[in-house]
Design a protein around this motif. Structure first.
Motif, PDB file in Angstrom:
ATOM      1  N   GLU A   1      48.470  15.574  -2.851  1.00  0.00           N
ATOM      2  CA  GLU A   1      49.580  15.075  -3.647  1.00  0.00           C
ATOM      3  C   GLU A   1      49.200  13.858  -4.464  1.00  0.00           C
ATOM      4  O   GLU A   1      49.937  13.446  -5.333  1.00  0.00           O
ATOM      5  N   TYR A   2      48.087  13.286  -4.104  1.00  0.00           N
ATOM      6  CA  TYR A   2      47.672  12.046  -4.770  1.00  0.00           C
ATOM      7  C   TYR A   2      46.218  12.164  -5.205  1.00  0.00           C
ATOM      8  O   TYR A   2      45.361  12.559  -4.423  1.00  0.00           O
ATOM      9  N   LEU A   3      45.955  11.809  -6.470  1.00  0.00           N
ATOM     10  CA  LEU A   3      44.584  11.766  -6.969  1.00  0.00           C
ATOM     11  C   LEU A   3      44.323  10.340  -7.439  1.00  0.00           C
ATOM     12  O   LEU A   3      44.992   9.841  -8.349  1.00  0.00           O
ATOM     13  N   PHE A   4      43.397   9.675  -6.772  1.00  0.00           N
ATOM     14  CA  PHE A   4      43.089   8.280  -7.105  1.00  0.00           C
ATOM     15  C   PHE A   4      41.685   8.172  -7.688  1.00  0.00           C
ATOM     16  O   PHE A   4      40.717   8.613  -7.076  1.00  0.00           O
ATOM     17  N   LYS A   5      41.590   7.564  -8.856  1.00  0.00           N
ATOM     18  CA  LYS A   5      40.269   7.304  -9.433  1.00  0.00           C
ATOM     19  C   LYS A   5      39.742   5.962  -8.941  1.00  0.00           C
ATOM     20  O   LYS A   5      40.422   4.940  -9.064  1.00  0.00           O
ATOM     21  N   ILE A   6      38.552   6.009  -8.393  1.00  0.00           N
ATOM     22  CA  ILE A   6      37.883   4.815  -7.872  1.00  0.00           C
ATOM     23  C   ILE A   6      36.588   4.608  -8.655  1.00  0.00           C
ATOM     24  O   ILE A   6      35.824   5.561  -8.814  1.00  0.00           O
ATOM     25  N   VAL A   7      36.331   3.403  -9.127  1.00  0.00           N
ATOM     26  CA  VAL A   7      35.044   3.140  -9.785  1.00  0.00           C
ATOM     27  C   VAL A   7      34.146   2.340  -8.837  1.00  0.00           C
ATOM     28  O   VAL A   7      34.609   1.445  -8.142  1.00  0.00           O
ATOM     29  N   ILE A   8      32.891   2.712  -8.824  1.00  0.00           N
ATOM     30  CA  ILE A   8      31.912   1.990  -7.999  1.00  0.00           C
ATOM     31  C   ILE A   8      31.024   1.188  -8.951  1.00  0.00           C
ATOM     32  O   ILE A   8      30.408   1.758  -9.853  1.00  0.00           O
TER      33      ILE A   8
ATOM     34  N   ALA B   1      41.461   3.889 -13.603  1.00  0.00           N
ATOM     35  CA  ALA B   1      41.012   3.600 -12.229  1.00  0.00           C
ATOM     36  C   ALA B   1      42.061   2.769 -11.497  1.00  0.00           C
ATOM     37  O   ALA B   1      42.574   1.790 -12.031  1.00  0.00           O
ATOM     38  N   VAL B   2      42.384   3.177 -10.272  1.00  0.00           N
ATOM     39  CA  VAL B   2      43.348   2.427  -9.454  1.00  0.00           C
ATOM     40  C   VAL B   2      42.651   1.621  -8.365  1.00  0.00           C
ATOM     41  O   VAL B   2      43.265   0.808  -7.687  1.00  0.00           O
ATOM     42  N   GLY B   3      41.357   1.872  -8.202  1.00  0.00           N
ATOM     43  CA  GLY B   3      40.590   1.127  -7.216  1.00  0.00           C
ATOM     44  C   GLY B   3      39.172   0.894  -7.680  1.00  0.00           C
ATOM     45  O   GLY B   3      38.641   1.681  -8.470  1.00  0.00           O
ATOM     46  N   ALA B   4      38.592  -0.215  -7.214  1.00  0.00           N
ATOM     47  CA  ALA B   4      37.193  -0.506  -7.555  1.00  0.00           C
ATOM     48  C   ALA B   4      36.461  -0.954  -6.301  1.00  0.00           C
ATOM     49  O   ALA B   4      36.983  -1.729  -5.506  1.00  0.00           O
ATOM     50  N   MET B   5      35.252  -0.441  -6.153  1.00  0.00           N
ATOM     51  CA  MET B   5      34.398  -0.894  -5.084  1.00  0.00           C
ATOM     52  C   MET B   5      33.252  -1.663  -5.725  1.00  0.00           C
ATOM     53  O   MET B   5      32.474  -1.102  -6.498  1.00  0.00           O
ATOM     54  N   ILE B   6      33.207  -2.973  -5.446  1.00  0.00           N
ATOM     55  CA  ILE B   6      32.104  -3.788  -5.977  1.00  0.00           C
ATOM     56  C   ILE B   6      31.066  -3.921  -4.875  1.00  0.00           C
ATOM     57  O   ILE B   6      31.347  -4.430  -3.787  1.00  0.00           O
ATOM     58  N   VAL B   7      29.869  -3.456  -5.166  1.00  0.00           N
ATOM     59  CA  VAL B   7      28.822  -3.400  -4.150  1.00  0.00           C
ATOM     60  C   VAL B   7      27.748  -4.448  -4.435  1.00  0.00           C
ATOM     61  O   VAL B   7      27.320  -4.621  -5.581  1.00  0.00           O
ATOM     62  N   TYR B   8      27.332  -5.167  -3.384  1.00  0.00           N
ATOM     63  CA  TYR B   8      26.113  -5.981  -3.465  1.00  0.00           C
ATOM     64  C   TYR B   8      25.222  -5.568  -2.307  1.00  0.00           C
ATOM     65  O   TYR B   8      25.618  -4.760  -1.460  1.00  0.00           O
ATOM     66  N   ASP B   9      24.021  -6.136  -2.289  1.00  0.00           N
ATOM     67  CA  ASP B   9      23.026  -5.806  -1.270  1.00  0.00           C
ATOM     68  C   ASP B   9      22.850  -7.050  -0.398  1.00  0.00           C
ATOM     69  O   ASP B   9      22.540  -8.124  -0.932  1.00  0.00           O
TER      70      ASP B   9
END
Ligand code: GDP
Ligand code: MG
Length: 177
Positions: free
Chosen positions: A9-16, A84-92
């Motif tokens: 029922e829900y489609l969420f776009k997430i950017v990495i 995009a409704v969500g973002a994942m910010i990645v570091y190492d």
């Protein structure tokens, strides 16, 4: 749908997003396909991956976008962020500079993404504790002061990978429902 079958029922776009080589593509592949690759490839093959999970008895489909190399040239375009409704910010966690650059990525989100986008910061490669350059407490304090969620992950051994995507998706779900 048949009984027992449910439609999403829900489609969420997430950017990495995040610096090159922090493990973005491997986090995506671990979450959507339970795969990991040792070698960095210029083009790792997928620009996005989808996965459905259940939250509060609802099927949520995450459409996760991967920069697939553009981040190297600071060439992530506004189209990447659109919708995009969500973002994942990645570091190492073994790279201080990749953590310092989280600020840059936050600024880029403020410029290019929707105002109410939900953000999750992820410190990846937690399996490399011996080479750690970013203390967990420092990252935690940064996340708190910027009011974003935070977890340390390992795409290599799967630690917290599902949890971090699920937390972000749950936060989004609670915001929209
Ligand atoms: P991207 O450029 O941010 O998409 O990074 P990649 O996913 O291509 O990963 C860059 C390199 O880091 C590759 O050699 C991966 O095998 C490695 N890598 C990614 N995630 C992890 C992890 O959690 N632990 C370890 N030890 N290596 C990782
Ligand atoms: Mg990549």
């Amino acid at each position: 749908p048949q009984q027992g079958e449910e439609e999403s029922e829900y489609l969420f776009k997430i950017v990495i997003i995040g610096d090159s080589a922090v493990g973005k593509s491997n986090l995506l592949n671990r979450f959507t396909r339970n795969e990991f690759t040792e070698k960095t490839k210029a083009t790792i093959g997928v620009d996005f991956g989808t996965k459905s999970i259940e939250i509060d008895n609802k099927i949520i489909t995450a459409q996760c976008w991967d920069t697939a190399g553009q981040e190297r040239f600071r060439a992530v375009t506004s189209g990447y962020y659109r919708g995009a409704v969500g973002a994942m910010i990645v570091y190492d966690i073994t790279s201080k500079i990749s953590f310092k650059n989280v600020t840059r990525w936050l600024n880029e989100l403020r410029e290019m993404a929707e105002q109410d986008i939900l953000i999750m910061m992820v410190g990846n490669k937690s399996d490399l504790e011996m080479s750690r350059e970013v203390p967990t407490k420092e990252a935690q304090a940064f996340a708190e002061s910027n009011k974003i969620s935070f977890l340390e992950t390992s795409a290599l051994n799967s630690t917290n990978v599902n949890q971090s995507f699920e937390r972000l998706l749950t936060d989004i779900f609670h915001l929209v429902s």
